[in-house]
Design a protein around this motif. Sequence first.
Motif, PDB file in Angstrom:
ATOM      1  N   SER A   9       3.415  -4.638 -10.735  1.00 32.65           N
ATOM      2  CA  SER A   9       2.101  -4.616 -10.054  1.00 32.65           C
ATOM      3  C   SER A   9       0.965  -5.300 -10.817  1.00 32.65           C
ATOM      4  O   SER A   9       0.030  -4.643 -11.275  1.00 32.65           O
ATOM      5  N   GLY A  63      -5.469  -2.432  -3.797  1.00 33.78           N
ATOM      6  CA  GLY A  63      -5.276  -3.039  -2.473  1.00 33.78           C
ATOM      7  C   GLY A  63      -3.871  -3.584  -2.262  1.00 33.78           C
ATOM      8  O   GLY A  63      -3.438  -3.784  -1.130  1.00 33.78           O
ATOM      9  N   THR A  64      -3.147  -3.825  -3.351  1.00 37.32           N
ATOM     10  CA  THR A  64      -1.806  -4.409  -3.219  1.00 37.32           C
ATOM     11  C   THR A  64      -0.688  -3.366  -3.276  1.00 37.32           C
ATOM     12  O   THR A  64       0.291  -3.463  -2.554  1.00 37.32           O
ATOM     13  N   VAL A  65      -0.837  -2.350  -4.148  1.00 34.08           N
ATOM     14  CA  VAL A  65       0.281  -1.425  -4.390  1.00 34.08           C
ATOM     15  C   VAL A  65      -0.062   0.045  -4.083  1.00 34.08           C
ATOM     16  O   VAL A  65       0.693   0.731  -3.391  1.00 34.08           O
ATOM     17  N   ASP A  88     -10.666  -4.026  -6.472  1.00 29.65           N
ATOM     18  CA  ASP A  88      -9.872  -4.550  -7.588  1.00 29.65           C
ATOM     19  C   ASP A  88     -10.602  -5.729  -8.222  1.00 29.65           C
ATOM     20  O   ASP A  88     -11.529  -6.293  -7.643  1.00 29.65           O
ATOM     21  N   LYS A 109      -3.938  -8.823  -8.850  1.00 31.44           N
ATOM     22  CA  LYS A 109      -3.813  -9.894  -7.849  1.00 31.44           C
ATOM     23  C   LYS A 109      -4.702  -9.531  -6.662  1.00 31.44           C
ATOM     24  O   LYS A 109      -4.801  -8.358  -6.297  1.00 31.44           O
ATOM     25  N   LYS A 110      -5.304 -10.547  -6.064  1.00 29.33           N
ATOM     26  CA  LYS A 110      -6.124 -10.272  -4.880  1.00 29.33           C
ATOM     27  C   LYS A 110      -5.207 -10.008  -3.690  1.00 29.33           C
ATOM     28  O   LYS A 110      -4.278 -10.774  -3.449  1.00 29.33           O
ATOM     29  N   ALA A 111      -5.439  -8.920  -2.959  1.00 33.99           N
ATOM     30  CA  ALA A 111      -4.663  -8.685  -1.729  1.00 33.99           C
ATOM     31  C   ALA A 111      -5.087  -9.761  -0.725  1.00 33.99           C
ATOM     32  O   ALA A 111      -6.251 -10.175  -0.720  1.00 33.99           O
ATOM     33  N   ILE A 112      -4.155 -10.183   0.114  1.00 30.54           N
ATOM     34  CA  ILE A 112      -4.468 -11.282   1.050  1.00 30.54           C
ATOM     35  C   ILE A 112      -5.703 -10.954   1.889  1.00 30.54           C
ATOM     36  O   ILE A 112      -6.544 -11.810   2.125  1.00 30.54           O
ATOM     37  N   PRO A 168      -2.024  -0.065  -0.039  1.00 31.07           N
ATOM     38  CA  PRO A 168      -2.001  -1.353   0.683  1.00 31.07           C
ATOM     39  C   PRO A 168      -2.575  -1.234   2.095  1.00 31.07           C
ATOM     40  O   PRO A 168      -2.976  -2.227   2.687  1.00 31.07           O
ATOM     41  N   ASP A 171      -4.543  -2.838  -8.920  1.00 30.69           N
ATOM     42  CA  ASP A 171      -3.441  -2.937  -7.947  1.00 30.69           C
ATOM     43  C   ASP A 171      -3.676  -2.012  -6.758  1.00 30.69           C
ATOM     44  O   ASP A 171      -2.733  -1.592  -6.105  1.00 30.69           O
ATOM     45  N   LYS A 199     -10.970  -3.714   1.560  1.00 29.59           N
ATOM     46  CA  LYS A 199     -10.562  -4.099   0.210  1.00 29.59           C
ATOM     47  C   LYS A 199     -11.545  -5.137  -0.334  1.00 29.59           C
ATOM     48  O   LYS A 199     -11.855  -6.111   0.361  1.00 29.59           O
TER      49      LYS A 199
END
Length: 225
Positions: free
Chosen positions: A186, A129-131, A6, A189-192, A134, A127, A139
């Motif tokens: 969504s 890695g986040t949605v 992402d 955003k960077k996934a944690i 996940p 989105d 990632k």
Amino acid sequence: MIIAIDGPAAAGKSTSAKLLAERLNFLYLDTGAMYRCIALSVLEHKIDIYDESSLKDFISSFKLELKTVDGSPDFLVNGSSVSKKIRTTSISKKVSEISAIPAIREYMVSLQRSFAKNSNCVVEGRDIGTVVFPEAEIKFFIIASVEVRAQRRKLELQNMGEKISLKKLRHDIKARDKYDSERSHSPLKKAINAIKIDTTKMNINEQVNYMISHVNLKKIGKNNK
Ligand code: CDP
């Protein structure tokens, strides 16, 4: 294995995702291209995306296929290849607004999951890695300065015969980043647990080698478990 990539516009995601997929012999899925395909079709058919019933009818008649032609992925919209048409600045300008519509995102996410089903895949977008995935094993979140991103996009467009000033590109890239990051559905955003890579001072080989080294580390970790 799913590798999620992402990051903001023109940060070098597509080039590195494509090369990474080639080197690993994975499927490459460019979800940005998918949003560009639907944006192209919305504009061609003059669909009012804010009218629920016409949007619903449009989505149910929209057909997107992913084919591999001479080793490269190609998207077909209702049977026709659109890979060149979707890269123009007019599509870049409208795609963020169109891709922010929840019904469009829900439809696209289900397609993305079905395209990547049961395969090793490098999936690239905003989105992933986040949605979308996940649970992806690896990632990456790719960033670069606006200046460098505008220069890279200028070169890319020049190669396609489109001339546009750096100033305009800087403006368009910033506008798209803002729209993509601030939308409610969504957002970008960077996934944690994503590995951040700043490619401002990296060339493409350095980028891909760096990513491969992470993939190898992950594989070693898996084998040692
Ligand atoms: O290649 P570039 O960085 O210019 O963008 P892209 O990956 O082709 O994506 C085009 C647009 O699609 C983005 O600006 C987003 O608005 C949207 N997009 C999205 O919302 N979610 C994704 N997973 C991928 C792209």
